[in-house]
Design a protein around this motif. Structure first.
Motif, PDB file in Angstrom:
ATOM      1  N   LYS A  73       0.848  -1.197   0.000  1.00  0.00           N
ATOM      2  CA  LYS A  73       0.000   0.000   0.000  1.00  0.00           C
ATOM      3  C   LYS A  73       0.877   1.238   0.000  1.00  0.00           C
ATOM      4  O   LYS A  73       1.967   1.251   0.571  1.00  0.00           O
ATOM      5  CB  LYS A  73      -0.897   0.037   1.244  1.00  0.00           C
ATOM      6  N   LYS A  74       0.369   2.268  -0.616  1.00  0.00           N
ATOM      7  CA  LYS A  74       1.049   3.557  -0.660  1.00  0.00           C
ATOM      8  C   LYS A  74       0.833   4.292   0.658  1.00  0.00           C
ATOM      9  O   LYS A  74      -0.275   4.314   1.193  1.00  0.00           O
ATOM     10  CB  LYS A  74       0.491   4.388  -1.831  1.00  0.00           C
TER      11      LYS A  74
ATOM     12  N   ASP B 187      -8.062  -1.034  11.861  1.00  0.00           N
ATOM     13  CA  ASP B 187      -9.244  -1.349  11.047  1.00  0.00           C
ATOM     14  C   ASP B 187      -8.911  -1.598   9.577  1.00  0.00           C
ATOM     15  O   ASP B 187      -9.789  -1.862   8.782  1.00  0.00           O
ATOM     16  CB  ASP B 187     -10.306  -0.253  11.180  1.00  0.00           C
ATOM     17  N   ASP B 188      -7.643  -1.564   9.235  1.00  0.00           N
ATOM     18  CA  ASP B 188      -7.230  -1.756   7.849  1.00  0.00           C
ATOM     19  C   ASP B 188      -6.174  -2.864   7.725  1.00  0.00           C
ATOM     20  O   ASP B 188      -5.472  -2.935   6.727  1.00  0.00           O
ATOM     21  CB  ASP B 188      -6.671  -0.429   7.315  1.00  0.00           C
TER      22      ASP B 188
ATOM     23  N   GLY C  26      -1.732  -8.195  13.566  1.00  0.00           N
ATOM     24  CA  GLY C  26      -1.517  -7.450  14.793  1.00  0.00           C
ATOM     25  C   GLY C  26      -0.048  -7.347  15.148  1.00  0.00           C
ATOM     26  O   GLY C  26       0.589  -8.353  15.454  1.00  0.00           O
ATOM     27  N   PRO C  27       0.513  -6.148  15.115  1.00  0.00           N
ATOM     28  CA  PRO C  27       1.925  -5.990  15.476  1.00  0.00           C
ATOM     29  C   PRO C  27       2.166  -6.242  16.962  1.00  0.00           C
ATOM     30  O   PRO C  27       1.301  -5.990  17.797  1.00  0.00           O
ATOM     31  CB  PRO C  27       2.231  -4.540  15.113  1.00  0.00           C
ATOM     32  N   MET C  28       3.352  -6.764  17.292  1.00  0.00           N
ATOM     33  CA  MET C  28       3.760  -7.021  18.678  1.00  0.00           C
ATOM     34  C   MET C  28       4.877  -6.091  19.132  1.00  0.00           C
ATOM     35  O   MET C  28       5.127  -5.972  20.322  1.00  0.00           O
ATOM     36  CB  MET C  28       4.249  -8.467  18.820  1.00  0.00           C
TER      37      MET C  28
ATOM     38  N   ALA D 226       1.723  11.019   8.345  1.00  0.00           N
ATOM     39  CA  ALA D 226       1.318   9.834   7.588  1.00  0.00           C
ATOM     40  C   ALA D 226       0.896   8.738   8.555  1.00  0.00           C
ATOM     41  O   ALA D 226       1.571   8.505   9.559  1.00  0.00           O
ATOM     42  CB  ALA D 226       2.461   9.333   6.711  1.00  0.00           C
ATOM     43  N   GLU D 227      -0.224   8.096   8.272  1.00  0.00           N
ATOM     44  CA  GLU D 227      -0.642   6.928   9.037  1.00  0.00           C
ATOM     45  C   GLU D 227       0.127   5.730   8.502  1.00  0.00           C
ATOM     46  O   GLU D 227       0.043   5.409   7.321  1.00  0.00           O
ATOM     47  CB  GLU D 227      -2.144   6.691   8.870  1.00  0.00           C
ATOM     48  N   LEU D 228       0.889   5.062   9.373  1.00  0.00           N
ATOM     49  CA  LEU D 228       1.640   3.894   8.945  1.00  0.00           C
ATOM     50  C   LEU D 228       0.789   2.634   9.001  1.00  0.00           C
ATOM     51  O   LEU D 228       0.962   1.731   8.194  1.00  0.00           O
ATOM     52  CB  LEU D 228       2.903   3.732   9.783  1.00  0.00           C
ATOM     53  N   PHE D 229      -0.109   2.555   9.966  1.00  0.00           N
ATOM     54  CA  PHE D 229      -1.104   1.484   9.967  1.00  0.00           C
ATOM     55  C   PHE D 229      -2.289   1.898  10.819  1.00  0.00           C
ATOM     56  O   PHE D 229      -2.187   2.769  11.668  1.00  0.00           O
ATOM     57  CB  PHE D 229      -0.531   0.136  10.439  1.00  0.00           C
TER      58      PHE D 229
END
Length: 152
Positions: free
Chosen positions: A13-14, A32-33, A38-40, A26-29
Motif C-alpha cells: 500500500k502507498k 481497522d485496515d 496485529g503488530p507485537m 502519515a498513518e503507517l497502519f
C-alpha cells in the motif's frame, strides 16, 4: 529457477502524506485496515546508500515494513503450499510504501539512493520471544554461498 510475478499474501500500500505548513503526517497502519494482522513490537532502522539487508525469511513472523527512502525490495515465495511458490517479485522503488511480508517469503532490500533510507517495521512476533529468551525466528540466506536468493 524463479518466475517473475506477484506473491500471494504480500500486501503493498502507498503511504499517504498529509501536508500542511508545519510539515507532514502519515498513518503507517490502522487496526481497522490490517485484515486481522496485529503488530507485537516496532523498530526503526537506517540503511546507508548502496547497502543491502537480507535475504532472510521467518518461519512464523510476519513483517510490516514502512519504507521512507529509495529501496529496491526483493521477495521470493518459498512456501511450498502457496499458489505463487517460486515466484520472485521486485519492487524497484519501495519509497512511500507499506509492505506486509508473510512467513516463508524470503525478503531483502537495498538502498538505491545517495542518502540514507529509513525503514520502520511492525512485526507480529517479538524478536527472540518474550523477554528475549527464545530462539530467533530467522533463516539467513545472505551468507550462504549457494543461495538462490540473489539481489539481481
Amino acid at each position: 529457477m524463479f518466475k517473475i510475478g506477484e506473491i500471494d499474501g504480500v500486501i503493498i500500500k502507498k503511504i499517504i502524506l498529509h501536508n500542511d505548513n508545519r510539515g507532514w503526517l502519515a498513518e503507517l497502519f490502522r487496526k481497522d485496515d490490517l485484515n486481522n494482522y496485529g503488530p507485537m513490537m516496532s523498530y526503526i532502522s537506517v540503511t546507508k546508500p548502496g547497502i543491502a539487508r537480507g535475504p532472510h525469511e521467518h518461519t512464523y513472523q510476519t513483517d510490516y515494513f514502512c519504507f521512507l527512502g529509495k529501496a529496491r525490495l526483493f521477495l521470493w515465495d518459498n512456501r511450498k503450499d502457496s499458489k505463487t511458490y517460486m515466484n520472485k517479485q521486485v519492487i524497484e522503488n519501495a519509497d512511500g510504501l507499506t509492505v506486509i511480508v508473510p512467513p516463508g517469503i524470503v525478503h531483502a532490500y537495498k538502498n538505491i539512493d545517495t542518502t540514507d533510507c529509513l525503514i520502520v517495521n511492525f512485526p507480529d512476533k517479538l524478536f527472540a520471544g518474550w523477554g528475549k529468551k527464545e530462539a530467533i525466528d530467522e533463516i539467513r540466506h545472505e551468507n550462504m554461498p549457494e543461495s538462490p536468493y540473489r539481489l539481481e
